[in-house]
Design an enzyme around this catalytic site. Structure first.
Site, PDB file in Angstrom:
ATOM      1  CB  ALA A   1       6.576  69.154  54.960  1.00 42.39           C
ATOM      2  CG  ASN A   2       2.486  67.172  58.027  1.00 39.97           C
ATOM      3  OD1 ASN A   2       1.877  68.132  58.484  1.00 39.97           O
ATOM      4  ND2 ASN A   2       3.432  66.543  58.713  1.00 39.97           N
ATOM      5  NE  ARG A   3      -2.384  68.690  51.249  1.00 43.39           N
ATOM      6  CZ  ARG A   3      -1.922  69.363  50.203  1.00 43.39           C
ATOM      7  NH1 ARG A   3      -1.664  70.660  50.311  1.00 43.39           N
ATOM      8  NH2 ARG A   3      -1.750  68.764  49.043  1.00 43.39           N
TER       9      ARG A   3
ATOM     10  CB  ALA B   1       0.950  66.983  61.689  1.00 47.85           C
TER      11      ALA B   1
END
Ligand code: C5P
Length: 225
Positions: free
Chosen positions: A29-31, A95
Protein backbone atom coordinates in the site's frame (compact mmCIF):
# COMPACT_ATOMS: atom_id res chain seq x y z
CA UNK A 1 -16.37 31.70 -9.83
CA UNK A 2 -19.85 32.61 -8.64
CA UNK A 3 -22.72 30.74 -10.20
CA UNK A 4 -20.73 27.79 -11.48
CA UNK A 5 -22.98 24.80 -11.16
CA UNK A 6 -22.63 21.11 -11.83
CA UNK A 7 -26.36 20.38 -11.74
CA UNK A 8 -27.14 17.62 -14.22
CA UNK A 9 -23.50 16.50 -14.41
CA UNK A 10 -22.05 13.18 -13.30
CA UNK A 11 -18.65 13.47 -11.64
CA UNK A 12 -16.57 10.34 -11.08
CA UNK A 13 -13.75 10.51 -8.54
CA UNK A 14 -11.14 7.97 -7.43
CA UNK A 15 -9.65 8.51 -3.99
CA UNK A 16 -7.31 6.97 -1.44
CA UNK A 17 -4.68 4.26 -1.74
CA UNK A 18 -5.11 0.77 -3.10
CA UNK A 19 -4.20 -2.35 -1.13
CA UNK A 20 -2.61 -5.13 -3.16
CA UNK A 21 -2.65 -8.45 -1.31
CA UNK A 22 0.48 -10.58 -0.99
CA UNK A 23 -1.08 -13.32 1.11
CA UNK A 24 -4.21 -13.46 3.32
CA UNK A 25 -2.68 -11.14 5.95
CA UNK A 26 -0.25 -8.86 4.07
CA UNK A 27 -0.52 -6.21 1.40
CA UNK A 28 1.35 -3.52 -0.54
CA UNK A 29 0.00 0.00 0.00
CA UNK A 30 1.04 3.65 0.26
CA UNK A 31 0.52 6.69 2.48
CA UNK A 32 -2.43 8.27 0.69
CA UNK A 33 -5.06 9.55 3.15
CA UNK A 34 -7.84 10.09 0.61
CA UNK A 35 -8.35 13.65 1.92
CA UNK A 36 -8.03 15.34 -1.47
CA UNK A 37 -10.30 12.89 -3.32
CA UNK A 38 -12.96 13.05 -0.64
CA UNK A 39 -12.75 16.88 -0.61
CA UNK A 40 -13.34 16.81 -4.38
CA UNK A 41 -16.38 14.57 -3.94
CA UNK A 42 -17.83 16.94 -1.32
CA UNK A 43 -17.21 20.00 -3.47
CA UNK A 44 -18.77 18.39 -6.56
CA UNK A 45 -21.84 17.37 -4.57
CA UNK A 46 -22.17 20.86 -3.08
CA UNK A 47 -22.15 22.25 -6.65
CA UNK A 48 -25.10 20.06 -7.54
CA UNK A 49 -23.40 17.17 -9.34
CA UNK A 50 -24.30 13.53 -9.09
CA UNK A 51 -21.12 12.12 -7.62
CA UNK A 52 -19.65 8.62 -7.71
CA UNK A 53 -16.70 8.24 -5.34
CA UNK A 54 -14.57 5.15 -5.77
CA UNK A 55 -12.45 4.89 -2.68
CA UNK A 56 -9.63 2.67 -1.56
CA UNK A 57 -9.26 2.00 2.18
CA UNK A 58 -9.28 5.27 4.19
CA UNK A 59 -10.27 6.41 7.66
CA UNK A 60 -12.60 9.06 6.25
CA UNK A 61 -16.36 9.10 6.95
CA UNK A 62 -18.89 8.54 4.17
CA UNK A 63 -20.16 11.71 2.49
CA UNK A 64 -23.96 12.04 2.60
CA UNK A 65 -25.42 12.33 -0.89
CA UNK A 66 -22.37 10.82 -2.58
CA UNK A 67 -22.58 7.30 -4.03
CA UNK A 68 -19.47 5.60 -2.70
CA UNK A 69 -17.96 2.32 -3.87
CA UNK A 70 -15.33 0.96 -1.51
CA UNK A 71 -12.61 -1.08 -3.16
CA UNK A 72 -9.21 -2.47 -2.17
CA UNK A 73 -7.22 -3.30 -5.28
CA UNK A 74 -6.41 -1.34 -8.43
CA UNK A 75 -8.19 -4.00 -10.49
CA UNK A 76 -11.38 -3.50 -8.46
CA UNK A 77 -11.01 0.29 -8.65
CA UNK A 78 -10.77 0.07 -12.44
CA UNK A 79 -13.85 -2.18 -12.65
CA UNK A 80 -15.84 0.18 -10.44
CA UNK A 81 -14.73 3.22 -12.46
CA UNK A 82 -15.67 1.66 -15.80
CA UNK A 83 -18.95 0.48 -14.30
CA UNK A 84 -19.81 4.04 -13.23
CA UNK A 85 -19.52 5.46 -16.78
CA UNK A 86 -20.80 7.52 -18.49
CA UNK A 87 -19.53 10.58 -16.65
CA UNK A 88 -19.01 14.21 -17.61
CA UNK A 89 -15.91 14.61 -15.47
CA UNK A 90 -13.49 12.01 -14.15
CA UNK A 91 -10.96 13.00 -11.52
CA UNK A 92 -8.34 10.41 -10.62
CA UNK A 93 -7.09 11.46 -7.20
CA UNK A 94 -6.36 7.94 -5.98
CA UNK A 95 -2.78 6.90 -5.28
CA UNK A 96 -3.05 3.63 -7.12
CA UNK A 97 -0.31 1.10 -6.38
CA UNK A 98 1.76 0.72 -9.55
CA UNK A 99 2.52 -2.91 -8.72
CA UNK A 100 0.71 -5.90 -7.25
CA UNK A 101 2.07 -9.28 -6.20
CA UNK A 102 2.33 -11.36 -9.37
CA UNK A 103 0.77 -14.28 -7.58
CA UNK A 104 -1.31 -14.11 -4.44
CA UNK A 105 -0.49 -16.83 -1.89
CA UNK A 106 -3.60 -18.62 -0.64
CA UNK A 107 -1.93 -19.31 2.72
CA UNK A 108 0.16 -17.02 4.90
CA UNK A 109 3.77 -17.02 3.67
CA UNK A 110 6.12 -18.71 6.13
CA UNK A 111 9.75 -17.89 6.85
CA UNK A 112 12.13 -20.83 6.91
CA UNK A 113 14.68 -21.40 9.66
CA UNK A 114 17.83 -19.49 8.67
CA UNK A 115 16.22 -17.71 5.69
CA UNK A 116 17.59 -14.15 5.38
CA UNK A 117 16.05 -12.91 2.12
CA UNK A 118 12.87 -13.26 0.11
CA UNK A 119 12.06 -12.07 -3.41
CA UNK A 120 8.56 -11.02 -4.31
CA UNK A 121 7.63 -10.96 -8.00
CA UNK A 122 5.44 -7.98 -8.94
CA UNK A 123 3.09 -7.41 -11.86
CA UNK A 124 2.14 -4.00 -13.29
CA UNK A 125 -1.29 -2.71 -12.32
CA UNK A 126 -3.70 -1.22 -14.88
CA UNK A 127 -3.62 2.58 -15.18
CA UNK A 128 -7.12 3.81 -14.36
CA UNK A 129 -6.50 7.40 -15.48
CA UNK A 130 -5.05 6.30 -18.84
CA UNK A 131 -7.91 3.85 -19.36
CA UNK A 132 -10.58 6.50 -18.66
CA UNK A 133 -8.77 9.07 -20.82
CA UNK A 134 -8.38 6.77 -23.83
CA UNK A 135 -10.35 8.01 -26.86
CA UNK A 136 -13.76 6.44 -27.28
CA UNK A 137 -17.47 6.99 -26.98
CA UNK A 138 -17.44 6.55 -23.21
CA UNK A 139 -14.55 8.93 -22.52
CA UNK A 140 -15.66 11.55 -19.99
CA UNK A 141 -15.68 15.08 -21.45
CA UNK A 142 -13.05 16.22 -18.96
CA UNK A 143 -10.46 13.84 -17.53
CA UNK A 144 -8.27 15.14 -14.71
CA UNK A 145 -5.31 13.40 -13.09
CA UNK A 146 -2.93 14.19 -10.28
CA UNK A 147 0.84 14.09 -10.25
CA UNK A 148 2.34 13.80 -6.82
CA UNK A 149 6.06 14.25 -7.23
CA UNK A 150 9.09 14.98 -5.12
CA UNK A 151 11.24 16.59 -7.86
CA UNK A 152 10.95 18.33 -11.29
CA UNK A 153 7.21 18.54 -10.69
CA UNK A 154 6.09 20.42 -13.80
CA UNK A 155 8.12 18.38 -16.29
CA UNK A 156 6.78 15.16 -14.84
CA UNK A 157 3.23 16.50 -14.93
CA UNK A 158 3.52 17.56 -18.59
CA UNK A 159 4.90 14.17 -19.48
CA UNK A 160 2.01 12.50 -17.61
CA UNK A 161 -0.53 14.72 -19.37
CA UNK A 162 0.48 13.49 -22.80
CA UNK A 163 1.36 9.89 -21.90
CA UNK A 164 -1.95 9.29 -20.11
CA UNK A 165 -4.12 11.42 -22.40
CA UNK A 166 -5.60 13.50 -19.56
CA UNK A 167 -6.98 17.01 -20.18
CA UNK A 168 -5.57 18.46 -16.97
CA UNK A 169 -2.96 17.33 -14.47
CA UNK A 170 -2.95 18.78 -10.96
CA UNK A 171 0.68 18.65 -9.91
CA UNK A 172 1.96 18.95 -6.37
CA UNK A 173 5.13 18.46 -4.40
CA UNK A 174 4.72 15.68 -1.87
CA UNK A 175 8.24 15.82 -0.43
CA UNK A 176 7.95 14.90 3.28
CA UNK A 177 8.83 18.45 4.46
CA UNK A 178 5.83 19.94 2.60
CA UNK A 179 3.37 18.07 4.86
CA UNK A 180 0.99 17.73 1.88
CA UNK A 181 0.78 13.94 1.96
CA UNK A 182 -1.76 13.24 4.73
CA UNK A 183 -2.10 16.94 5.59
CA UNK A 184 -5.01 19.35 5.17
CA UNK A 185 -3.28 21.88 2.92
CA UNK A 186 -1.87 21.72 -0.56
CA UNK A 187 -0.09 23.84 -3.15
CA UNK A 188 -0.66 22.84 -6.76
CA UNK A 189 0.04 23.70 -10.37
CA UNK A 190 -2.68 23.16 -12.96
CA UNK A 191 -1.02 21.74 -16.06
CA UNK A 192 -2.89 21.54 -19.36
CA UNK A 193 -2.18 21.79 -23.09
CA UNK A 194 -2.61 25.57 -22.77
CA UNK A 195 0.04 26.01 -20.11
CA UNK A 196 0.80 25.94 -16.40
CA UNK A 197 -1.03 27.87 -13.68
CA UNK A 198 0.58 28.18 -10.26
CA UNK A 199 -2.11 28.26 -7.59
CA UNK A 200 -1.38 29.66 -4.12
CA UNK A 201 -1.24 27.40 -1.08
CA UNK A 202 -4.72 26.61 0.22
CA UNK A 203 -6.66 23.91 2.03
CA UNK A 204 -7.54 20.73 0.17
CA UNK A 205 -11.21 21.76 0.51
CA UNK A 206 -10.52 25.15 -1.10
CA UNK A 207 -8.51 23.51 -3.87
CA UNK A 208 -11.39 21.11 -4.52
CA UNK A 209 -13.91 23.98 -4.85
CA UNK A 210 -11.58 25.90 -7.18
CA UNK A 211 -10.87 22.88 -9.37
CA UNK A 212 -14.54 21.90 -9.67
CA UNK A 213 -15.40 25.52 -10.47
CA UNK A 214 -12.92 25.43 -13.32
CA UNK A 215 -14.34 22.08 -14.46
CA UNK A 216 -17.87 23.52 -14.52
CA UNK A 217 -16.66 26.47 -16.64
CA UNK A 218 -14.78 24.17 -19.02
CA UNK A 219 -17.84 21.93 -19.51
CA UNK A 220 -19.94 24.98 -20.35
CA UNK A 221 -17.38 26.23 -22.86
CA UNK A 222 -17.04 22.79 -24.43
CA UNK A 223 -20.81 22.58 -24.86
CA UNK A 224 -21.04 25.98 -26.53
CA UNK A 225 -18.17 25.13 -28.89
O1 C5P B 1 1.97 7.67 -12.88
P1 C5P B 1 1.44 8.25 -11.63
O2 C5P B 1 0.97 7.22 -10.64
O3 C5P B 1 2.33 9.26 -10.97
O4 C5P B 1 0.17 9.08 -12.11
C1 C5P B 1 -0.67 9.70 -11.21
C2 C5P B 1 -2.04 9.85 -11.77
O5 C5P B 1 -2.46 8.66 -12.44
C3 C5P B 1 -3.06 10.06 -10.69
O6 C5P B 1 -4.12 10.82 -11.22
C4 C5P B 1 -3.51 8.64 -10.37
O7 C5P B 1 -4.78 8.61 -9.79
C5 C5P B 1 -3.50 8.02 -11.74
N1 C5P B 1 -3.21 6.57 -11.74
C6 C5P B 1 -4.23 5.67 -12.02
N2 C5P B 1 -3.94 4.33 -12.08
C7 C5P B 1 -2.69 3.89 -11.87
C8 C5P B 1 -1.65 4.79 -11.59
C9 C5P B 1 -1.96 6.13 -11.53
O8 C5P B 1 -5.37 6.08 -12.21
N3 C5P B 1 -2.44 2.58 -11.93
Amino acid sequence: AQGTSLVGRHVLITSGPTYEPIDPVRYIANRSSGKQGHALARAAKDMGARVTLISGPTHLPDIPGVTTAKVETAADMLDAALGALPADVAICAAAVADWRAATQAMEKLKKEEGQTALSLALARNPDILATLAAPGARRPTLVIGFAAETETIITHAQEKLSRKGADWIVANDVSPDTGIMGGDRTEVHLVSASGVEDWPAMSKDEMAVKLLGRAAEALQTMQLA
